[in-house]
Design an enzyme around this catalytic site. Structure first.
Site, PDB file in Angstrom:
ATOM      1  CG  ASN A 139       2.508  11.608  -1.841  1.00 36.46           C
ATOM      2  OD1 ASN A 139       2.161  12.487  -2.627  1.00 36.46           O
ATOM      3  ND2 ASN A 139       1.670  11.056  -0.963  1.00 36.46           N
ATOM      4  CE  LYS A 144       1.639  13.111   1.952  1.00 37.23           C
ATOM      5  NZ  LYS A 144       1.259  12.796   3.312  1.00 37.23           N
ATOM      6  CG  HIS A 192      -1.961   8.952  -0.173  1.00 37.96           C
ATOM      7  ND1 HIS A 192      -2.460   9.645   0.906  1.00 37.96           N
ATOM      8  CD2 HIS A 192      -0.645   8.786   0.056  1.00 37.96           C
ATOM      9  CE1 HIS A 192      -1.462   9.888   1.747  1.00 37.96           C
ATOM     10  NE2 HIS A 192      -0.347   9.377   1.258  1.00 37.96           N
ATOM     11  CD  GLU A 245      -2.340  12.787   2.726  1.00 33.99           C
ATOM     12  OE1 GLU A 245      -1.993  13.238   1.626  1.00 33.99           O
ATOM     13  OE2 GLU A 245      -1.526  12.619   3.663  1.00 33.99           O
ATOM     14  CD  GLU A 284       1.903   5.997   2.326  1.00 33.34           C
ATOM     15  OE1 GLU A 284       2.997   6.565   2.285  1.00 33.34           O
ATOM     16  OE2 GLU A 284       0.850   6.543   1.980  1.00 33.34           O
ATOM     17  N   GLY A 308       2.650  11.775   8.241  1.00 34.67           N
ATOM     18  CA  GLY A 308       2.778  13.187   8.565  1.00 34.67           C
ATOM     19  C   GLY A 308       2.749  13.482  10.051  1.00 34.67           C
ATOM     20  CB  SER A 336       6.840   9.603   9.915  1.00 31.86           C
ATOM     21  OG  SER A 336       5.660  10.364  10.123  1.00 31.86           O
TER      22      SER A 336
HETATM   23  P1  PGA Z   1       4.913  11.343   5.349  1.00 25.02           P
HETATM   24  O1  PGA Z   1       3.870  10.976   4.176  1.00 25.02           O
HETATM   25  O2  PGA Z   1       6.250  10.751   4.914  1.00 25.02           O
HETATM   26  O3  PGA Z   1       4.940  12.841   5.381  1.00 25.02           O
HETATM   27  O4  PGA Z   1       4.428  10.721   6.594  1.00 25.02           O
HETATM   28  C1  PGA Z   1       3.885   9.725   3.567  1.00 25.02           C
HETATM   29  C2  PGA Z   1       2.757   9.613   2.595  1.00 25.02           C
HETATM   30  O5  PGA Z   1       1.653  10.108   2.874  1.00 25.02           O
HETATM   31  O6  PGA Z   1       2.931   9.035   1.502  1.00 25.02           O
END
Ligand code: PGA
Length: 249
Positions: A10, A12, A95, A97, A167, A173, A213
């Site tokens: 992803n 982003k 997601h 976000e 998630e 993140g 992560s």
């Molecule tokens: P991350 O993000 O691996 O940077 O924690 C995962 C995601 O938001 O899909």
């Protein structure tokens, strides 16, 4: 039948079109593995150039979002038929976000999931709890609610093809990966929930990823769990490390 693992990046809101092409070129030789489905979910403007750069490889270029209408006065949105016409197969839906910054709800997630299936796109449906919810011991209740609403009016045949990404929001993140036990517990509970909504064959067929992560060092143990069928990877998908995650074994 064993479920094929699916490992998706992803990106982003990272990578300009030219940077996207360069990143695909860098990762191309590193993510070769025909045992897993490899997907790069990229910003909409990067889809076409990334796809060109990925031609002839095992990389699927996916989208990070879409709207639930086909066309019309929805300035700035991307429709399912636009994605389909561009050759996209996978699209991330809901997601955390998007939920947090763009006011997406379980109900809009459901609308998008239904629309994705209408266009034969495979949704990667995200769910996950906050740290407060985990500390209050309501993680499983919360996730079950998200799943039940996301799959409203989705048929069993459609659900079998769906991908769910678990998630935990506190792990995204932050460098704070869920323990293998925590990730497996929730992914197993999601499978039980799908079995309740549909039946055993659907629960067995659906693929459930862990995200938050994921790194080259945490991937092997996570992906070895019986109910974890791969990962949704943010930060590490922008680096050569993604090759190690795809080749976790
Ligand atoms: P991350 O993000 O691996 O940077 O924690 C995962 C995601 O938001 O899909």
């Amino acid at each position: 039948m064993a479920r094929k693992k699916i490992i998706a990046g992803n990106w982003k809101m990272n990578m300009t079109p030219s940077e996207a092409v360069a990143l695909v070129e860098t990762l191309k030789p590193l993510v070769v593995n025909d045992q897993v489905d490899v997907v790069f979910c990229v910003p909409a403007i990067d889809i076409i150039p990334a796809m060109e750069a990925a031609k002839g490889t095992n990389i699927n270029i996916g989208a990070e979002n879409m709207y639930f209408e086909e066309k019309g006065a929805y300035t700035g949105e991307i429709s399912p038929n636009m994605l389909k016409d561009a050759g996209v197969q996978y699209v991330i839906i809901g997601h955390s976000e998007r939920r947090e910054y763009f006011a997406e709800t379980d109900e809009t997630v459901n609308k998008k999931v239904l629309k994705a299936f209408e266009y034969d796109l495979t949704p990667i449906i995200c769910c996950g709890e906050t740290l407060t919810q985990r500390e209050q011991g309501i993680t499983i209740d919360w996730i079950r609610q998200q799943i039940k609403i996301a799959f409203l009016n989705v048929t069993a045949d459609q659900a079998k093809k769906a991908v769910i990404a678990y998630e935990p929001i506190w792990a995204i993140g932050t460098g704070k990966v869920a323990t293998t036990e925590q990730a497996e517990e929730v992914c197993a509970a999601i499978r039980v929930c799908i079995g309740e909504i549909y039946d055993e064959p659907t629960a067995e067929a659906i693929r459930i990823q862990y995200g938050g992560s994921v790194s080259a060092s945490s991937a092997p143990e996570l992906f070895a769990q019986p109910n974890i069928d791969g990962g949704l990877v943010g930060g590490a998908s922008l680096k050569p490390d993604f090759g190690k995650i795809v080749n976790y074994k």
